[in-house]
Scaffold this active site. Sequence first.
Site, short mmCIF file in Angstrom:
data_model
loop_
_atom_site.label_atom_id
_atom_site.label_comp_id
_atom_site.label_asym_id
_atom_site.label_seq_id
_atom_site.Cartn_x
_atom_site.Cartn_y
_atom_site.Cartn_z
N GLU A 90 13.40 17.59 -44.91
CA GLU A 90 13.34 16.72 -43.74
C GLU A 90 13.57 17.50 -42.46
OE1 GLU A 90 15.83 12.95 -45.26
OE2 GLU A 90 16.82 14.74 -44.56
N CYS A 105 16.15 18.96 -35.46
CA CYS A 105 17.21 19.14 -36.46
C CYS A 105 16.52 19.66 -37.72
CB CYS A 105 17.87 17.79 -36.69
SG CYS A 105 19.00 17.76 -38.06
N CYS A 112 21.30 21.12 -51.71
CA CYS A 112 22.48 21.85 -51.23
C CYS A 112 23.49 21.94 -52.35
CB CYS A 112 23.10 21.14 -50.03
SG CYS A 112 24.53 22.00 -49.35
N CYS A 116 28.98 17.69 -50.94
CA CYS A 116 30.01 16.85 -50.33
C CYS A 116 29.82 15.41 -50.81
CB CYS A 116 29.88 16.91 -48.81
SG CYS A 116 30.01 18.60 -48.17
N CYS A 119 27.41 12.90 -48.87
CA CYS A 119 26.11 13.38 -48.39
C CYS A 119 25.01 13.21 -49.43
CB CYS A 119 26.22 14.85 -47.99
SG CYS A 119 24.66 15.60 -47.55
N CYS A 331 21.44 12.93 -42.70
CA CYS A 331 21.20 13.99 -43.66
C CYS A 331 20.80 13.52 -45.06
CB CYS A 331 22.51 14.77 -43.70
SG CYS A 331 22.64 16.11 -44.81
N1 SAH Z 1 25.45 21.79 -44.45
C1 SAH Z 1 25.76 21.84 -43.07
C2 SAH Z 1 24.65 21.38 -42.18
C3 SAH Z 1 23.85 20.18 -42.64
S1 SAH Z 1 24.65 18.59 -42.74
C4 SAH Z 1 27.00 21.03 -42.78
O1 SAH Z 1 27.43 20.28 -43.65
O2 SAH Z 1 27.53 21.20 -41.71
C5 SAH Z 1 24.62 18.04 -41.08
C6 SAH Z 1 25.70 17.01 -40.75
O3 SAH Z 1 25.35 15.71 -41.29
C7 SAH Z 1 27.06 17.37 -41.32
O4 SAH Z 1 28.04 17.35 -40.31
C8 SAH Z 1 27.26 16.29 -42.36
O5 SAH Z 1 28.60 16.08 -42.55
C9 SAH Z 1 26.54 15.10 -41.76
N2 SAH Z 1 26.30 14.03 -42.72
C10 SAH Z 1 25.99 14.11 -44.02
N3 SAH Z 1 25.90 12.88 -44.59
C11 SAH Z 1 26.17 12.00 -43.60
C12 SAH Z 1 26.24 10.57 -43.56
N4 SAH Z 1 26.01 9.83 -44.63
N5 SAH Z 1 26.55 9.99 -42.38
C13 SAH Z 1 26.77 10.74 -41.26
N6 SAH Z 1 26.71 12.09 -41.24
C14 SAH Z 1 26.42 12.71 -42.41
FE1 SF4 Z 2 25.50 20.35 -48.04
FE2 SF4 Z 2 25.43 17.82 -47.20
FE3 SF4 Z 2 27.78 19.05 -47.51
FE4 SF4 Z 2 26.14 19.80 -45.49
S1 SF4 Z 2 27.13 17.81 -45.75
S2 SF4 Z 2 27.25 21.15 -46.91
S3 SF4 Z 2 24.14 19.49 -46.48
S4 SF4 Z 2 26.30 18.59 -49.15
#
Ligand code: SAH
Ligand code: SF4
Length: 339
Positions: A90, A105, A112, A116, A119, A331
């Site tokens: 994306e 973005c 990944c 997390c 995510c 994300c």
């Molecule tokens: N992996 C890197 C960059 C990509 S994620 C990182 O984690 O920083 C980009 C951002 O989107 C991160 O800050 C992540 O915490 C956020 N994100 C992921 N899932 C989300 C959600 N469901 N709602 C809001 N932000 C989210």
């Molecule tokens: Fe990976 Fe999503 Fe965690 Fe960013 S927020 S490090 S993309 S799992």
Amino acid sequence: MKILSGLNLNEIEEITDSLQASKFRARQIHNWIYLKSVKTIDEMTDLSVKFREELKQIATVTDTKIKVKQESSDGTLKYLLEFPDGECVETVLMRFDNRANLTACVSSQVGCAVNCSFCATGKRGFIRNLTCKEIIEQVLTIQRDTGLKVTNVVFMGQGEPLLNLDNVLKAMEIFNDNFQIGARRLTVSTSGIISGIEKLAEIDMQSTLAISLHAPNHEIRAKLMQIENKYPMTELKKALKKYIEKTNRRITIEYLLIKDLNDTIDSAKQLVEYLKDIKCNINLIPYNPTEKNDYQKPSGNSIMRFKSLLEQSGKKVTVRLERGADIDAACGQLKGKVE
Ligand code: SAH
Ligand code: SF4
């Protein structure tokens, strides 16, 4: 077929050389690709018709497909792009209040490995790294599709950029040199990969480093992000202080606000304490619910309360505007739905 998109000037010269054309033709093609964002060779109108025909025999502009495109009511565009091997990522284009600023973005990986808990990308596991070309192709595709010039790039799409650091750094250099996007207009966001942060300090990166902290203490962070067990907050803090000292740059702390989990007064106080000697701005991100977990959005009141508690510590705090909420522009969400 050679793909012109993503080639540097030397590589384009190899093609023009093979057609016995002058080096100046290579410069023209380079401009058409990076600054004028054409979709086809036919649009390169300062090349003769004959030369364009020859070029079309051996080259084409791109091999990346737009599989899905969605437009939000606030103007945010979200793309699902497909590479020749069938893998998709994306890319989101955000327009802020003045149309002069266009922020792409971009994704750095397919899937990944950091996984997390909040995510959607992490749920898929890690598929593969994107090449440098695939990273810049995301911006080129947006420029071709919209006819607009991207002015800022944030690595906040799918993937952990610091686990694909070589390709990310190469792409940043190309954004700088070929797209004329200054280092200060690039942001790398990381879940806190300390080895990568050390590398960025070593090369004295002048772009913005954003840290997805998301929690005020080890217990809460470990619940949200497994990576906390490998790179705990106490160690992360040491790395950040070294980074700031070396680069003399202010970092951004990203903090995902989740109802009753990390949006309490107590959390705010602990966060203030953790950040007190770190030169940073704070970006609060209200959690955007995905289908696969039971975290909830914080209330408007708790966002404001959290924000003002942090502001009392003298830090600059912003709340991330909900961009493209109606098209799942957080994300990892579109991809999950398409599949
Ligand atoms: N992996 C890197 C960059 C990509 S994620 C990182 O984690 O920083 C980009 C951002 O989107 C991160 O800050 C992540 O915490 C956020 N994100 C992921 N899932 C989300 C959600 N469901 N709602 C809001 N932000 C989210
Ligand atoms: Fe990976 Fe999503 Fe965690 Fe960013 S927020 S490090 S993309 S799992």
